[in-house]
Enzyme design. Structure first.
Site, PDB file in Angstrom:
ATOM      1  N   HIS A  43       0.855  -1.190   0.000  1.00 55.78           N
ATOM      2  CA  HIS A  43       0.000   0.000   0.000  1.00 55.78           C
ATOM      3  C   HIS A  43       0.890   1.240   0.000  1.00 55.78           C
ATOM      4  O   HIS A  43       2.103   1.129   0.179  1.00 55.78           O
ATOM      5  CB  HIS A  43      -0.895   0.015   1.244  1.00 55.78           C
ATOM      6  CG  HIS A  43      -0.099   0.172   2.501  1.00 55.78           C
ATOM      7  ND1 HIS A  43       0.468  -0.906   3.160  1.00 55.78           N
ATOM      8  CD2 HIS A  43       0.284   1.276   3.196  1.00 55.78           C
ATOM      9  CE1 HIS A  43       1.143  -0.465   4.210  1.00 55.78           C
ATOM     10  NE2 HIS A  43       1.061   0.855   4.253  1.00 55.78           N
ATOM     11  N   HIS A 129       5.797   5.716  -1.044  1.00 61.17           N
ATOM     12  CA  HIS A 129       6.542   4.480  -1.288  1.00 61.17           C
ATOM     13  C   HIS A 129       5.687   3.280  -0.889  1.00 61.17           C
ATOM     14  O   HIS A 129       4.698   3.428  -0.170  1.00 61.17           O
ATOM     15  CB  HIS A 129       7.858   4.477  -0.502  1.00 61.17           C
ATOM     16  CG  HIS A 129       7.643   4.435   0.980  1.00 61.17           C
ATOM     17  ND1 HIS A 129       7.342   5.574   1.716  1.00 61.17           N
ATOM     18  CD2 HIS A 129       7.640   3.405   1.857  1.00 61.17           C
ATOM     19  CE1 HIS A 129       7.187   5.236   2.981  1.00 61.17           C
ATOM     20  NE2 HIS A 129       7.347   3.931   3.099  1.00 61.17           N
TER      21      HIS A 129
END
EC number: 3.1.4.58
Length: 189
Positions: A43, A129
């Protein structure tokens, strides 16, 4: 009793999770990390709430829902692989994205909604990220070799962020993150 945490994140499509799992498999044999994340746990964190009391959590759900009423899906592209922590013994291995104003704006909406629900959030600059692994366990980590093996920049994986999810952590389990509520983003016309 184990403490649990909550966070809002951009949900990744299954195709992207599969791409990242394949990327992890390409580099796993040469790089010893203590924990490789389950692909269902991939995620992009937008707001980390921590140990969120029920009342505040409910308020955040209401405010996030309002903030996302007109929010559209966003186009993203994986760009590179990198680390957080010491270059010799990194604590986090991640996949990064090409810069995206759409993602920054979405993050800002979530962040402000959570602050309005009285959460004190991390003030560090947003560095989008996707965590792939944690805690490198050997000596002499070689980022350049890792980037070579992962080959993300040459494979140009594009995807669409179509939902934001509130997750709850369950440490020690795999997958570790349980979806609590999901908000779909509008299709662009």
């Amino acid at each position: 009793m184990t403490k649990t945490h909550f966070f809002y994140a951009l949900t990744l499509p299954d195709e992207t999770k599969g791409f990242l799992k394949q990327t992890s498999e390409r580099i796993k044999s040469e790089f010893a990390f203590k924990k490789w994340l389950h692909q269902d746990d991939y995620h992009i964190t937008l707001a980390f709430l921590g140990d969120a009391p029920e009342e505040m959590r409910q308020k955040s759900l209401e405010f996030v829902n309002d903030a996302l009423t007109e929010a559209s899906r966003i186009d993203l592209q994986l760009d590179n692989i990198g680390i957080f922590g010491n270059v010799e013994t990194p604590r986090i291995l991640w996949a990064g994205m090409k810069p995206s104003e759409q993602l920054n704006n979405l993050r800002k909406k979530i962040y402000v909604a959570c602050e309005e629900a009285c959460f004190t959030l991390d003030k560090k600059p947003f560095k989008p990220h996707i965590t792939l692994a944690r805690k490198f366990t050997e000596n002499a980590f070689q980022l350049h070799r890792m980037q070579e093996l992962a080959d993300i920049s040459n494979r140009a994986h594009r995807f669409q962020g179509a939902a934001v999810t509130l997750y709850q952590t369950h440490l020690g389990q795999a997958p570790s993150y349980q979806p609590i509520a999901t908000f779909s983003l509008k299709k662009r016309v």
